[in-house]
Each structure stands twice: as C-alpha cells, then as structure tokens.
Design an enzyme around this catalytic site. Structure first.
Site, PDB file in Angstrom:
ATOM      1  N   GLY A   1       0.835  -1.190   0.000  1.00  0.00           N
ATOM      2  CA  GLY A   1       0.000   0.000   0.000  1.00  0.00           C
ATOM      3  C   GLY A   1       0.871   1.242   0.000  1.00  0.00           C
ATOM      4  N   THR A   2       0.416   2.272   0.685  1.00  0.00           N
ATOM      5  CA  THR A   2       1.123   3.551   0.691  1.00  0.00           C
ATOM      6  C   THR A   2       2.549   3.411   1.205  1.00  0.00           C
ATOM      7  OG1 THR A   2      -0.952   4.754   1.016  1.00  0.00           O
ATOM      8  CG2 THR A   2       1.079   5.896   1.596  1.00  0.00           C
TER       9      THR A   2
ATOM     10  N   VAL B   1       6.518   3.509  16.389  1.00  0.00           N
ATOM     11  CA  VAL B   1       6.081   4.564  17.308  1.00  0.00           C
ATOM     12  C   VAL B   1       5.991   5.924  16.623  1.00  0.00           C
ATOM     13  CG1 VAL B   1       6.635   5.853  19.425  1.00  0.00           C
ATOM     14  CG2 VAL B   1       6.888   3.369  19.362  1.00  0.00           C
TER      15      VAL B   1
ATOM     16  N   GLU C   1      -8.642   9.063   8.996  1.00  0.00           N
ATOM     17  CA  GLU C   1      -9.373   8.041   8.252  1.00  0.00           C
ATOM     18  C   GLU C   1     -10.864   8.397   8.222  1.00  0.00           C
ATOM     19  OE1 GLU C   1      -7.914   5.564   6.769  1.00  0.00           O
ATOM     20  OE2 GLU C   1      -5.914   5.713   7.659  1.00  0.00           O
TER      21      GLU C   1
ATOM     22  N   LYS D   1       1.071   2.618  21.162  1.00  0.00           N
ATOM     23  CA  LYS D   1       2.435   3.139  21.178  1.00  0.00           C
ATOM     24  C   LYS D   1       2.966   3.216  22.606  1.00  0.00           C
ATOM     25  CE  LYS D   1       1.727   5.609  16.854  1.00  0.00           C
ATOM     26  NZ  LYS D   1       1.534   6.903  16.173  1.00  0.00           N
TER      27      LYS D   1
ATOM     28  N   GLY E   1       3.600   9.099   7.349  1.00  0.00           N
ATOM     29  CA  GLY E   1       3.968   9.502   6.000  1.00  0.00           C
ATOM     30  C   GLY E   1       4.602   8.353   5.232  1.00  0.00           C
TER      31      GLY E   1
END
Length: 346
Positions: A11-12, A157, A214, A229, A326
């Site tokens: 995916g991304t 994290v 989302e 996290k 990102g």
C-alpha cells in the site's frame, strides 16, 4: 550477495519504501556496501509476484499506478504469481520479510502470524506495524532470538523519527523515569485547527480531506492508536509490560473551541498527551487531553507533527520532534532498520 527482501503489503508505505530503494540503492552499494533486492511482493488486494533473482521495482510501481494490480506485471521466465502472504514468507528465498500490512490493533493479525512464520523459517523481519510489538513482543522476540534472526521495529512509534533508537542507544546507561509524548498527528492537527476557532467537527473534516484522518477516525481521536504506542514504549524503553486496560484513555472529541480559548487565556494549550511514569507501585500510564503550560516543549508542537520527551536520571528531559507518519518517513524507518541490521547494530 544481495540482501533479498519480500514485501508483505504494498500500500502507501510499501510503495514509498520501494521508491526509496530505487532512489538510494546506488548510494547504499557505494557508501554502505549494501545491496538490497526485492524478490517478492504480496498484497491481499493488489496481487502477488515473486522472482528468485529479483523484481523490477520501477516496473512494479508503474504497473500499480497504471492498473492498480500486480496481476498486470509483465511475465518473465521464472516469475511466480498468486502466492498468498504465508506462501511468500515460507517459500520465497527472501532473507528478510518487510511486514507492512494494515495494522489491526485489536488482534494484531495477520501481522503477528506473519512475524511468527518468518522467524520459524529463520528469516529476519522489519516492520512498522504496531500490532505485533504491542500485543506479542515477548513471544516474538524470544522466537527471533531462539532462531538467531533479527527484528527491526523502529517505525512502530514515530515512523522514521528514531523514538526507540534514541533512548536505547544515545541514552544508554541512564534510567528513563518518565516518557511524555504527542504520538498521534491526527489528533494534534485537529487541536491545532480548533485553537484557530474551528469546531471539532470542522477540524476533523479538514483532517480527513487532507488524508490525516481516516473515514472512521476513532482510533486516532479517541486515543487507541497512542495507547498501543504506549505499550511499545513501556516494553522497549522501560522493559516493563502493560496491557491496554492499564492505560487510562480519553479522547478529544468532547473538547470545544471554548475549552481551547479558555486554556489560551490561562497561558496553556490543550494537547493529546501520552505519558508513562515510573512509580513505587509500578508504571502509571495514560493517554488523554491535557492542558500544558506554554513553556513545555510539547505545547509548541503544532499540526500533524509528533514529539516525545524522555526524562532520565542522568540527562533530565530530552525532547525529540519529528514526523510520526507519512509514506516516505515510514519507508525510511524500514530502510534504517535494514542498514543497522547489515551493520550489526539492530
């Protein structure tokens, strides 16, 4: 000999990682003596391809962009199609599995099983997937040690920002007594926009339009993402286990612009804070909106940025600021784990 990789998920993040490999491969060979070759890509939605001698990454990316599926990747002698993720892990000649599937924070699956199968086959794993580390770290790390393989988890994290490597390497020898952080860029972006006068609903809509949030933002705005996290930080940095139930959690959806304006008048700023603190009774942990004084370094973190403060006995507070998400930033976290694996520093 090339270091052979199998990408589980394309995916991304997977595509961002592939772009980085194309861009940096010559430099890695020349400066680090590292030759990384992707031999397999397996994605539940986009299809699967494997070639023992390596795939053409540029062609794989172009195929995905043009048609949305790896099924249209050109045929070459020796190419195998259609393996699922487990067949790819078990049957490919990859040295390292790059596990970058969607994170199911409730079960950690199928990522936990991907890691388990890889270790059982004597293969290394690098991942940005929170699930296996938050929910099965003890079992999986023990299995990796037993099989003599390595597990890279830096990206779990704060993406490519070295939130795990810094305390383990640069603060080694000191005792981390407290960890405080802004660990979710979506909630931080929403609070930043609400400070400007937007309602929660208006700020959320903009965050969704920009791709920060989302369609279902619950995991981010209600603190579940940050809770996982916290579990990772407790285990990796403080060497103690926490469960989700031990982390007090509260989201930001009930805050109003008036709440933020009142805080401003008090010389404070609302932030979605994650905190772990060592106390006599054990660890205390929470994820919750908190009014921070403006002089607190975390109060100045705006937009979708992340930050974390480590408080140690020898150095006091040390704050690290950087991106927490990102495609390229997370792709970089995978690359730096692979580089440190080759250096023997993972």
């Amino acid at each position: 000999m090339p270091h052979k990789l199998a990408l589980i998920g394309f995916g991304t993040v997977g595509q961002g990682f592939a772009e980085i490999l194309i861009e940096k491969n010559d430099i890695l060979r020349e400066e680090e003596g590292i030759d990384l070759s992707v031999v397999a890509i397996s994605d539940q939605m986009k299809g699967s391809i494997y070639h023992p001698d390596g795939l053409n990454l540029q062609l794989a990316l172009e195929t995905i962009r043009n048609t949305g599926t790896l099924n249209d990747y050109p045929d070459t002698p020796g190419l195998i199609r259609g393996w699922n993720s487990f067949e790819t892990i078990e049957n490919s000649n990859a040295d390292t599995i790059v596990e970058i599937t969607y994170t199911d924070v409730q079960t950690g699956q199928p990522a936990i099983e991907h890691c388990r199968r890889a270790f059982q086959r004597g293969k290394h794993v690098v991942t940005s997937n929170k699930g296996p580390v938050a929910l099965a770290y003890q079992e999986l790390s023990a299995l990796a040690k037993e099989r003599g393989v390595q597990w890279g988890i830096e990206g779990t994290v704060m993406s490519g920002t070295p939130a795990l490597r810094m305390p383990r390497v640069s603060l080694a020898g000191s005792e981390i007594k407290e960890i405080r952080g802004i660990l979710n860029g979506t909630s931080n972006y929403i609070l930043t926009r609400m400070e400007e006068g937007l309602t929660y609903e208006e700020a959320l809509q903009i965050a969704q339009e920009l791709g920060y949030a989302e369609a279902d933002p619950t995991s981010d705005v209600e603190g579940y993402d940050a809770v996982y996290k916290v579990l990772i930080l407790a285990r990796i940095v403080m060497d103690e286990s926490l469960t989700c139930q031990q982390v007090v959690r509260k989201g930001i959806s009930r805050l109003s612009p008036a709440d933020l304006q009142k805080a401003s008048q008090e010389g404070k700023r609302w932030k979605m804070l994650a905190e772990i603190k060592k106390e006599k009774e054990g660890l205390r942990a929470f994820v919750s909106p908190v009014k921070l004084p403006l002089e607190d370094p975390l109060a100045g973190i705006s937009g979708a940025a992340n930050a974390i403060t480590y408080v140690s006995d020898l150095m006091g507070p040390v704050t690290l600021i950087g991106s927490g998400a990102g495609r390229r930033e997370t792709g970089f976290s995978l690359l730096i784990d692979l580089i440190n694996m080759e250096r023997g520093n993972l």
